[in-house]
Design an enzyme around this catalytic site. Structure first.
Site, mmCIF file in Angstrom:
data_model
loop_
_atom_site.group_PDB
_atom_site.id
_atom_site.type_symbol
_atom_site.label_atom_id
_atom_site.label_comp_id
_atom_site.label_asym_id
_atom_site.label_seq_id
_atom_site.Cartn_x
_atom_site.Cartn_y
_atom_site.Cartn_z
ATOM 1 C CB SER A 1 -0.897 0.026 1.246
ATOM 2 O OG SER A 1 -1.605 1.249 1.328
ATOM 3 C CE1 TYR B 1 -3.999 -2.119 5.035
ATOM 4 C CE2 TYR B 1 -3.291 0.057 4.315
ATOM 5 C CZ TYR B 1 -3.737 -1.224 4.020
ATOM 6 O OH TYR B 1 -3.899 -1.594 2.707
#
Length: 267
Positions: free
Chosen positions: A129, A142
């Site tokens: 990501s 995350y």
């Protein structure tokens, strides 16, 4: 000869788009899900696999190899979102996120490597990501799990060069998928010191996903990487400003970059 592809988390979102795209291009694609019976209408087979269960991983990988006699490409796409003030996220949820986003991909990689080494060929693509390049407020866990996978890939690439096994990261920005629905959200507590800033940031994050790019853009990027003779270690796929944010982090002083992020999230 059609290449054999395994995509973890291939039942929906980015994984599904990649699988359908590669299937149309003539690849033999296997996707995975913890509940494959829910996806009987899939355009490619969906097999049972839980990235947090090593036995589940090994059973599925071995079943594919037994049927196809090879495995050419692994796309580590399965992942989980998580939001909240780090102080208020339960330890069990932090560990669960790393089990899915970090340890899970490691164990899938370990499972496919013996076959790829035997073939003296293979490509492993880890879907990370853009959030993994920076510590984002209320997405710190995350960011950390995806950032850890980015660094792990750098080490793996050097260890695997002698076996003609290639590995790369593909970091997507915001895409229009159902990731927000499956994300763990730390609850908005009335007595929390973070109630207003976290609530505002949560709304902004959901808006980003709702207005995200078409997942087929990721599928096309993956296809291009597969057809690249020597893939780079890192690829970024997303809107210009999302990718440019990584460049800004490299060139701006830390405090200035931090200020830009805080302004973006209105903190």
């Amino acid at each position: 000869m059609s290449k054999i592809v395994l995509i973890t988390g291939g039942s929906s979102g980015i994984g599904k788009s990649i699988g359908e795209f590669l299937n149309e291009k003539g690849f033999i694609v296997y996707g995975t899900s913890r509940n494959p019976d829910n996806y009987k209408e899939s355009k490619f087979p969906i097999l049972a696999l839980d990235v947090k269960d090593v036995e589940s991983i090994n059973n599925t990988v071995h079943a594919i190899i037994e049927k196809e006699a090879r495995l050419d490409i692994l796309i580590n796409n399965a992942g989980a979102g998580i939001t909240g003030p780090i102080e208020e996220i339960p330890d069990v949820e932090i560990k669960n996120n790393f089990e899915t986003n970090f340890f899970g991909p490691i164990n899938v990689i370990k499972s496919v490597l013996p076959q790829m080494r035997k073939q003296q060929s293979g490509l492993i693509i880890n879907v990370t990501s853009i959030a993994g390049y920076m510590g984002l407020p209320y997405r710190g866990i995350y960011s950390a799990s995806k950032g850890a996978l980015e660094l792990l890939t750098e080490a793996f690439r050097m260890e695997l060069k002698g076996f003609n096994i290639k590995m790369t990261n593909v970091a997507p920005g915001d895409f229009a998928t159902n990731i927000a629905a499956g994300r763990y959200h730390a609850p908005l507590l009335d007595n929390s010191a973070y109630k207003k800033p976290y609530g505002d940031t949560l709304s902004l994050m959901d808006t980003h996903v709702d207005n995200g790019s078409d997942p087929n853009i990721m599928a096309e990027a993956i296809y291009k990487i597969i057809n690249t003779k020597n893939p780079k270690g890192h690829y970024k796929v997303g809107e210009f400003m999302q990718k440019f944010s990584i460049v800004l982090k490299r060139i701006l002083p830390d405090k200035m970059y931090e200020m830009l992020l805080m302004n973006h999230y209105k903190l």
